[in-house]
Write an enzyme that holds these catalytic residues in place. Structure first.
Site, PDB file in Angstrom:
ATOM      1  N   GLY A  28       0.845  -1.187   0.000  1.00 34.82           N
ATOM      2  CA  GLY A  28       0.000   0.000   0.000  1.00 34.82           C
ATOM      3  C   GLY A  28       0.877   1.231   0.000  1.00 34.82           C
ATOM      4  O   GLY A  28       2.103   1.156  -0.201  1.00 34.82           O
ATOM      5  N   LYS A  48       8.002  -5.845   7.037  1.00 33.47           N
ATOM      6  CA  LYS A  48       7.360  -4.702   6.402  1.00 33.47           C
ATOM      7  C   LYS A  48       8.383  -3.615   6.154  1.00 33.47           C
ATOM      8  O   LYS A  48       9.090  -3.179   7.070  1.00 33.47           O
ATOM      9  CB  LYS A  48       6.230  -4.154   7.278  1.00 33.47           C
ATOM     10  CG  LYS A  48       5.509  -2.970   6.631  1.00 33.47           C
ATOM     11  CD  LYS A  48       4.251  -2.572   7.397  1.00 33.47           C
ATOM     12  CE  LYS A  48       3.520  -1.448   6.677  1.00 33.47           C
ATOM     13  NZ  LYS A  48       2.253  -1.091   7.338  1.00 33.47           N
ATOM     14  N   ASP A 148      -4.013   3.526  13.676  1.00 37.09           N
ATOM     15  CA  ASP A 148      -4.533   3.004  12.410  1.00 37.09           C
ATOM     16  C   ASP A 148      -5.298   1.703  12.620  1.00 37.09           C
ATOM     17  O   ASP A 148      -5.152   0.745  11.872  1.00 37.09           O
ATOM     18  CB  ASP A 148      -3.382   2.781  11.416  1.00 37.09           C
ATOM     19  CG  ASP A 148      -3.892   2.583   9.980  1.00 37.09           C
ATOM     20  OD1 ASP A 148      -4.999   3.093   9.665  1.00 37.09           O
ATOM     21  OD2 ASP A 148      -3.199   1.924   9.188  1.00 37.09           O
TER      22      ASP A 148
END
Length: 576
Positions: A28, A48, A148
């Site tokens: 993303g 990540k 988030d």
């Protein structure tokens, strides 16, 4: 990202000599997530890479990496079973793109599960939310706000036994609380609106506007996720613009009590939300207990072929409500077919048994909606206090060794009487509270006692409360109940065979009697006082009195966390 860095992120490449990139799991605007193998440990992890704007200035790049290192270290210190753990971190290539390494979780995201099932069962939603609150409270106490939270960042992890638990991940844009009075720092660029870190439709107003955030920012997102799980979709109008339709209006099986909990969590002003994730968790647990008690009632009061065979039908309210049967603590269960989560229990089934035998705990559903239960409904016989008959007779009461209230020793005759074998329990008293809207004792969860205390004596009740209970019980049953008389109590305390009557001289309890303060025959030094009521029990203070003779005078509105009561009745009362 330059060509060198891009090559380093090709599948099969090895990061820092340790992590082989095996598969791209997702990507993303904030980064890419890979499944990797630690070459030395032969273990699978998730890695990540943060795709931030590359700082051209070397000094700024180093400053950014220093901030990342501090935050990654803080994230790695968070230890909670419902958090996907950060195990390592570093930077890749000439551009020094930060990366973090996390546990690799087998399971499905909450988003995927909700897409498959639509509106999830209430017990499942409460359990997942409770687990989220537990782990986020741990993070918050260490100064970290997630920022988030969304269904995509909650994994339903499959455990070896086939069960599953909710795991919160992607603290990668988490905000680290300041130390030493410094301003908040973040891994990513900071700014109001869509450009700020996080997912706009789950953002609290203060986060959307770029204002200071704190743990209550996460509480907003938690509450919105809970709403979405139950409704099957987010509100059609963003919550920051208009209050959503109460969830109980969206689904009739949802208790109105949950409207207040969710509504508070979705307040536009942080100070109007629950002050902590722990407080939100406690509110949900209290609701779970209430719903579990209703399920116990339904399970134990509906006879075979009785009121309804509809799953979830409440014989008390006549409405469909969630059935909560068992609790597998800390986990939810997935099916083999889709790994979708099956309904889990929100509390232990409470099968309450004691000296007074099994009893029911009715009218819970009515209380959840703040309504008094209908009067006139016959009480189940098992809900009534079980009485023991005592023949009475001539006895000696009082003492020649005590204080002026308890002397002298004298003889009297006690008429036959019946008395409850136990002090009135929380479960029995709760029926009275629900039907009459009487004030509940301190320490209860609103109008309901803790599930673990149902068969324990109710305490914290005044003489006025106890007398009102007796009047109510008499009206409901047509029999005449009253408080035990003071002389009856002492007569009973002196008996060797009390026929199952308990708690009389238990140091943990005191109990009201029916009588006001009187002077014993031959007594002196004080005057009778009709405005004071007597309670009896073991005296823990240092004095020459025996527990069976000490008298406690108090005003009828007095309460104490050791003070309860038992009922008595005329010996002609049968069927008990």
């Amino acid at each position: 990202m330059n060509v060198e860095t891009a090559n380093l992120l090709e599948l099969g490449a090895v990061i820092d000599g340790k992590y082989r990139l095996d598969a791209l799991l997702g990507q993303g605007g904030m980064g890419k997530v890979f499944r990797v193998t630690h070459l030395q440990l032969k273990k699978t992890f998730a890695l990540k890479v943060m795709l931030f704007d590359v700082a051209r200035d070397a000094a700024e790049r180093q400053n950014r990496l220093a901030r990342f290192k501090r935050e990654a270290e803080a994230l790695a210190r968070i230890s909670h079973p419902n958090i996907v753990m950060v195990t390592d971190f570093g930077a890749i290539g000439e551009e020094q793109l930060p990366y973090i390494v996390m546990e690799f979780i087998e399971g499905v995201t909450l988003r995927d599960h909700c897409r498959e099932v639509g509106q999830v069962p209430l017990d499942f939603a409460l359990e997942v939310t409770r687990q989220m609150c537990a782990c986020l409270h741990t993070a918050h106490t260490q100064g970290i706000v997630h920022r988030d939270l969304k269904p995509e960042n909650i994994i339903l992890q499959t455990l070896p036994d086939g069960s599953a638990m909710a795991r919160v991940l992607d603290f990668g844009i988490a905000k680290l609380a300041p130390e030493g009075g410094e301003k908040f720092e973040t891994l990513t660029r900071e700014g109001p609106g869509i450009g700020s870190p996080g997912t706009p439709k789950y953002m609290a107003p203060e986060q959307m506007l770029g204002q200071p955030i704190d743990p209550r920012t996460d509480i907003f997102a938690i509450s919105l996720i809970l709403y979405e799980m139950l409704a099957g979709a987010l509100p059609s109008v963003p919550v920051i613009l208009a209050e959503p339709k109460p969830i109980s209006k969206v689904r009739p099986d949802i208790p109105a009590a949950l409207d207040d909990i969710i509504g508070r969590g979705l307040s536009k002003l942080p100070e109007q939300r629950q002050p902590s994730a722990l407080e939100l968790k406690r509110e949900l647990e209290a609701l779970e207990k209430s719903l579990t008690l209703e399920a116990v009632l339904r399970d134990r009061t509906t006879p075979p072929g009785g009121l309804s065979t509809t799953p979830g039908f409440s014989p008390v309210t006549g409405m469909t409500s969630p059935v909560l049967l068992t609790l597998q603590s800390g986990s939810v269960t997935l099916t083999q077919r889709s790994m979708g989560v099956l309904p889990i229990a929100a509390g232990l089934v409470v099968m309450v048994a004691g000296a007074a035998g099994w009893f029911f705990y009715p009218q819970i559903s009515a209380a959840l909606n703040g309504k008094a239960a209908a009067t006139g409904a016959a009480l189940p016989s098992a809900a009534l206090p079980r009485l023991a008959l005592f023949p009475g007779g001539e006895t000696t009461l009082g003492t020649n060794r005590g204080d002026k209230l308890s002397v002298p020793e004298f003889k009297t005759t006690i008429a036959p009487f019946r008395v409850s074998q136990t002090l009135i329990t929380n479960g029995q008293y709760a029926e009275f509270v629900k039907r009459t809207k009487r004030r509940a004792p301190a320490g209860w969860n609103g109008s309901s006692p803790p599930a673990s205390d149902l068969d324990k004596p109710v305490t914290g009740v005044s003489w006025d409360d106890a007398d009102a209970y007796c009047q109510w019980l008499s009206k409901e049953t047509g029999a005449r109940y009253r408080l035990i008389k003071e002389f009856e109590w002492e007569y009973l305390a002196r008996q060797r065979d009390r026929k199952g009557v308990s708690d009389l001289l238990d140091a943990g309890f005191l109990e009201w009697t029916a009588d006001s303060l009187t002077v014993y025959p031959g007594g002196k030094g004080f005057a009778p006082n009709p405005d004071l009521r007597i309670f009896r029990g073991r005296d823990d203070r240092e004095n020459p009195n025996e527990g069976v003779t000490f008298r406690f005078p108090q005003k009828p509105d007095f309460t104490n966390n050791r003070l309860g009561f038992r009922v008595a009745a005329d010996p002609k009362l049968g069927g008990q």
